[in-house]
Design a protein around this motif. Sequence first.
Motif, PDB file in Angstrom:
ATOM      1  N   HIS A 147      16.006 -10.060   0.222  1.00 26.44           N
ATOM      2  CA  HIS A 147      16.109 -10.406   1.643  1.00 26.44           C
ATOM      3  C   HIS A 147      14.882  -9.974   2.439  1.00 26.44           C
ATOM      4  CE1 HIS A 147      20.701  -9.958   0.841  1.00 26.44           C
ATOM      5  NE2 HIS A 147      20.260 -11.149   0.463  1.00 26.44           N
ATOM      6  N   ALA A 148      13.872  -9.459   1.761  1.00 25.37           N
ATOM      7  CA  ALA A 148      12.665  -8.983   2.449  1.00 25.37           C
ATOM      8  C   ALA A 148      11.949 -10.107   3.181  1.00 25.37           C
ATOM      9  CB  ALA A 148      11.725  -8.317   1.452  1.00 25.37           C
ATOM     10  N   CYS A 149      12.115 -11.330   2.694  1.00 24.01           N
ATOM     11  CA  CYS A 149      11.422 -12.468   3.307  1.00 24.01           C
ATOM     12  C   CYS A 149      11.904 -12.745   4.734  1.00 24.01           C
ATOM     13  CB  CYS A 149      11.587 -13.709   2.442  1.00 24.01           C
ATOM     14  SG  CYS A 149      13.310 -14.217   2.225  1.00 24.01           S
ATOM     15  N   PHE A 150      13.086 -12.240   5.105  1.00 22.02           N
ATOM     16  CA  PHE A 150      13.613 -12.485   6.439  1.00 22.02           C
ATOM     17  C   PHE A 150      12.997 -11.571   7.492  1.00 22.02           C
ATOM     18  CE2 PHE A 150      17.484 -13.745   3.853  1.00 22.02           C
ATOM     19  CZ  PHE A 150      17.286 -15.103   4.008  1.00 22.02           C
ATOM     20  N   ALA A 151      12.399 -10.478   7.080  1.00 23.49           N
ATOM     21  CA  ALA A 151      11.899  -9.475   8.024  1.00 23.49           C
ATOM     22  C   ALA A 151      10.704 -10.009   8.806  1.00 23.49           C
ATOM     23  CB  ALA A 151      11.511  -8.203   7.286  1.00 23.49           C
ATOM     24  N   ARG A 152      10.773  -9.927  10.124  1.00 25.67           N
ATOM     25  CA  ARG A 152       9.670 -10.341  10.986  1.00 25.67           C
ATOM     26  C   ARG A 152       9.067  -9.144  11.749  1.00 25.67           C
ATOM     27  NH1 ARG A 152      10.634 -13.880   8.176  1.00 25.67           N
ATOM     28  NH2 ARG A 152      10.779 -16.104   8.586  1.00 25.67           N
ATOM     29  N   LYS A 167       8.528  -0.763  -0.025  1.00 26.44           N
ATOM     30  CA  LYS A 167       9.439  -1.772   0.531  1.00 26.44           C
ATOM     31  C   LYS A 167       8.696  -2.714   1.474  1.00 26.44           C
ATOM     32  CE  LYS A 167      12.967   0.404  -1.347  1.00 26.44           C
ATOM     33  NZ  LYS A 167      13.717  -0.144  -2.495  1.00 26.44           N
ATOM     34  N   ILE A 168       7.782  -2.147   2.263  1.00 24.99           N
ATOM     35  CA  ILE A 168       7.043  -2.964   3.227  1.00 24.99           C
ATOM     36  C   ILE A 168       6.190  -4.006   2.512  1.00 24.99           C
ATOM     37  CG2 ILE A 168       5.253  -2.878   5.009  1.00 24.99           C
ATOM     38  CD1 ILE A 168       6.301  -0.140   5.819  1.00 24.99           C
ATOM     39  N   ARG A 169       5.644  -3.657   1.362  1.00 27.16           N
ATOM     40  CA  ARG A 169       4.808  -4.618   0.618  1.00 27.16           C
ATOM     41  C   ARG A 169       5.567  -5.889   0.265  1.00 27.16           C
ATOM     42  NH1 ARG A 169      -0.039  -2.659  -1.008  1.00 27.16           N
ATOM     43  NH2 ARG A 169      -0.320  -0.388  -0.931  1.00 27.16           N
ATOM     44  N   ARG A 170       6.869  -5.805   0.161  1.00 27.70           N
ATOM     45  CA  ARG A 170       7.674  -6.980  -0.184  1.00 27.70           C
ATOM     46  C   ARG A 170       7.991  -7.853   1.026  1.00 27.70           C
ATOM     47  NH1 ARG A 170      10.178  -6.838  -5.219  1.00 27.70           N
ATOM     48  NH2 ARG A 170       9.767  -4.952  -6.439  1.00 27.70           N
ATOM     49  N   MET A 171       7.694  -7.362   2.227  1.00 27.09           N
ATOM     50  CA  MET A 171       7.969  -8.130   3.445  1.00 27.09           C
ATOM     51  C   MET A 171       6.792  -9.055   3.725  1.00 27.09           C
ATOM     52  SD  MET A 171       9.611  -5.061   5.796  1.00 27.09           S
ATOM     53  CE  MET A 171      10.902  -4.010   5.139  1.00 27.09           C
ATOM     54  N   LYS A 172       6.742 -10.137   3.034  1.00 24.94           N
ATOM     55  CA  LYS A 172       5.586 -11.034   3.068  1.00 24.94           C
ATOM     56  C   LYS A 172       5.497 -11.870   4.336  1.00 24.94           C
ATOM     57  CE  LYS A 172       4.014  -9.759  -0.926  1.00 24.94           C
ATOM     58  NZ  LYS A 172       2.773  -8.956  -0.994  1.00 24.94           N
ATOM     59  N   ASN A 173       6.552 -11.878   5.155  1.00 24.16           N
ATOM     60  CA  ASN A 173       6.528 -12.629   6.414  1.00 24.16           C
ATOM     61  C   ASN A 173       6.538 -11.710   7.635  1.00 24.16           C
ATOM     62  OD1 ASN A 173       6.596 -15.237   5.174  1.00 24.16           O
ATOM     63  ND2 ASN A 173       8.773 -14.921   4.757  1.00 24.16           N
ATOM     64  N   LEU A 174       6.312 -10.427   7.419  1.00 23.91           N
ATOM     65  CA  LEU A 174       6.316  -9.469   8.516  1.00 23.91           C
ATOM     66  C   LEU A 174       5.174  -9.773   9.484  1.00 23.91           C
ATOM     67  CD1 LEU A 174       7.929  -6.815   9.250  1.00 23.91           C
ATOM     68  CD2 LEU A 174       5.939  -5.583   8.357  1.00 23.91           C
ATOM     69  N   THR A 226       0.215 -11.291   6.952  1.00 20.93           N
ATOM     70  CA  THR A 226       0.922 -11.964   8.047  1.00 20.93           C
ATOM     71  C   THR A 226       1.187 -11.028   9.221  1.00 20.93           C
ATOM     72  OG1 THR A 226       3.091 -11.428   7.096  1.00 20.93           O
ATOM     73  CG2 THR A 226       2.071 -13.516   6.423  1.00 20.93           C
ATOM     74  N   CYS A 227       1.017  -9.733   9.021  1.00 21.37           N
ATOM     75  CA  CYS A 227       1.307  -8.758  10.079  1.00 21.37           C
ATOM     76  C   CYS A 227       0.133  -8.708  11.052  1.00 21.37           C
ATOM     77  CB  CYS A 227       1.559  -7.374   9.483  1.00 21.37           C
ATOM     78  SG  CYS A 227       2.167  -6.185  10.701  1.00 21.37           S
ATOM     79  N   VAL A 228       0.317  -9.297  12.215  1.00 18.93           N
ATOM     80  CA  VAL A 228      -0.776  -9.458  13.171  1.00 18.93           C
ATOM     81  C   VAL A 228      -0.612  -8.590  14.421  1.00 18.93           C
ATOM     82  CG1 VAL A 228      -1.349 -11.788  12.416  1.00 18.93           C
ATOM     83  CG2 VAL A 228       0.396 -11.463  14.189  1.00 18.93           C
ATOM     84  N   ASN A 229       0.511  -7.858  14.509  1.00 21.59           N
ATOM     85  CA  ASN A 229       0.745  -6.975  15.654  1.00 21.59           C
ATOM     86  C   ASN A 229       1.050  -5.573  15.133  1.00 21.59           C
ATOM     87  OD1 ASN A 229       0.789  -9.408  17.308  1.00 21.59           O
ATOM     88  ND2 ASN A 229       2.870  -9.710  16.539  1.00 21.59           N
ATOM     89  N   VAL A 230       0.229  -4.599  15.531  1.00 21.10           N
ATOM     90  CA  VAL A 230       0.368  -3.240  15.003  1.00 21.10           C
ATOM     91  C   VAL A 230       0.362  -2.243  16.146  1.00 21.10           C
ATOM     92  CG1 VAL A 230      -0.704  -1.430  13.597  1.00 21.10           C
ATOM     93  CG2 VAL A 230      -0.664  -3.799  12.769  1.00 21.10           C
ATOM     94  N   GLU A 231       1.332  -1.320  16.104  1.00 17.51           N
ATOM     95  CA  GLU A 231       1.411  -0.220  17.064  1.00 17.51           C
ATOM     96  C   GLU A 231       1.576   1.077  16.285  1.00 17.51           C
ATOM     97  OE1 GLU A 231       3.980   0.836  21.029  1.00 17.51           O
ATOM     98  OE2 GLU A 231       5.130   0.355  19.228  1.00 17.51           O
ATOM     99  N   ILE A 232       0.681   2.031  16.533  1.00 16.59           N
ATOM    100  CA  ILE A 232       0.783   3.370  15.960  1.00 16.59           C
ATOM    101  C   ILE A 232       0.755   4.360  17.116  1.00 16.59           C
ATOM    102  CG2 ILE A 232      -0.180   5.067  14.365  1.00 16.59           C
ATOM    103  CD1 ILE A 232       0.675   2.542  12.953  1.00 16.59           C
ATOM    104  N   ASP A 233       1.880   5.016  17.377  1.00 19.21           N
ATOM    105  CA  ASP A 233       1.984   5.962  18.485  1.00 19.21           C
ATOM    106  C   ASP A 233       2.622   7.243  17.968  1.00 19.21           C
ATOM    107  OD1 ASP A 233       2.390   7.409  20.771  1.00 19.21           O
ATOM    108  OD2 ASP A 233       3.260   5.769  21.932  1.00 19.21           O
ATOM    109  N   THR A 234       1.794   8.220  17.619  1.00 22.37           N
ATOM    110  CA  THR A 234       2.297   9.504  17.124  1.00 22.37           C
ATOM    111  C   THR A 234       2.398  10.542  18.226  1.00 22.37           C
ATOM    112  OG1 THR A 234       0.114  10.409  16.602  1.00 22.37           O
ATOM    113  CG2 THR A 234       1.165   9.034  14.918  1.00 22.37           C
ATOM    114  N   ARG A 235       1.911  10.222  19.424  1.00 25.14           N
ATOM    115  CA  ARG A 235       1.849  11.163  20.542  1.00 25.14           C
ATOM    116  C   ARG A 235       1.132  12.456  20.167  1.00 25.14           C
ATOM    117  NH1 ARG A 235       6.009   7.878  21.803  1.00 25.14           N
ATOM    118  NH2 ARG A 235       6.447   7.512  24.003  1.00 25.14           N
TER     119      ARG A 235
END
Length: 471
Positions: free
Chosen positions: A68-73, A122-129, A162-171
């Motif tokens: 079901h990893a393909c469903f993750a956006r 697990k993230i590597r399998r999310m090919k449509n993220l 496919t991941c074109v939006n990235v947010e890293i906020d560790t404060r």
Amino acid sequence: MDILSRLPQEIVRNIFIQLKISAGLAGLLSCLLSCRRWHHAALPVLYRDIVLANPDIPIFLERFNHDHACFARSLSICLETIVPAKGLERLFFPVEDVETMRKYGSFESQQLWSQLQALGAKIRRMKNLSTFSLNVFPKLATIGFWIPRTVIAQLIDSLSLTCVNVEIDTRGYDFSPPSKCHLCEHIQQRLPRLQHLRLRVNSLCPTLLERPSVVESEGRETMEPGAGSSPSLRTIVINCNLHTYFPPAANHTRLCCNNPATDKILFYDSFVDMKQARIPLTEALKSIVDQSVYPMLHRVILLDYQSRDIYDAAVYAAYNQRNIIDNVTLSMPFIMSPLHAAAILRMPGREIISHLWITEALAEGGLWKDSMIGSRLPNEVMARDISEFGACVEKDLETPSRENRELFETTFIQRRGFCLWENESATGLKLLDAMKREGLTDTTPIREITPAGWVRYVSDYGSRLKAQVTE
């Protein structure tokens, strides 16, 4: 059941989306088990926007179905600072134990690091993220909580193209053993593929914004755009205001990346004040804007914090929103209650009274927002997808409940003696407001106005005004 069976699949899916928003995952999981048709309609809704808090990660690692990893956006990891297992009494450790945990992390933090590393597979399998967000929310001062930059780099490298939006906020809760990881280089390799980027980490440097060369490394996909393509970066937000429980001098993003000497100081002594990254980052951002390195770039914001003057109660702290493209700085006065429970932000034409994280999001310009189900998304993505995916409905940020507002106002009046409201009420004038200035380096203090015919005096609760007596 006969009526429901005749509904188009699209309508059934939209019903499940609203169910996920209102009833949460429990209601949606019940539908998954009802019948085969509902199962297939609910699966994409269940996995499209994944939100993981600290306790969710081990369960997700155990139960996540790779099919079901393909469903993750979108994937939003929302972490809270971890208090040692035995509770607050564990804050009073012998000095040698405190130093050990500061250097190597508490046992609970080390467990979290292992879970985040396993999550990368697990993230590597999310090919449509398409969207990835990592956020740290400090709930309490604690010892030994931080995230290694090596772990963050592994998560970034595990993202698909496919991941074109990235947010890293560790404060500011990110550190690294000396010379082990230059996080800026890992983010830099993704820039040609990104559309929206938001960062708030302990240290950054201009390397982040350099055009990357094609680098073939083991286990990492190349990020260089293909022939005929152009960089699609649209927005950049860099927040230099950190909320770690360190001295105020350290509450800014520091310029010490990939430097063995300063990395060693930073890792082993977080209380050392290093050179601020604000000016070098501002110059680097201005350079890519002037050179049109990213033709679609239309919003570039750098937010930094300007402390109040402890010797002059009429000078207020302020957020400086530096708009790189317009070459202007918007300074917004900012007041925080003693326990960080409430905050006041003066924006152009309005005053916001709310939680600290809400006022800060508004000071940034609201380019990233929370959805009703907890996922973090760029504002442009949320606006574009709201008609197709109801799960992208924006969570209200600005207006607290009536009870909260009364609590906030009581907090300021009773605990801090919020003199500004009293001064404005007495004079009938607005004495403090946001200021827009030309340029990107201005740090002029924000001062409360003293009207003609009034004199200022310092009381036990702040700076007050009284009418000048004329003889």
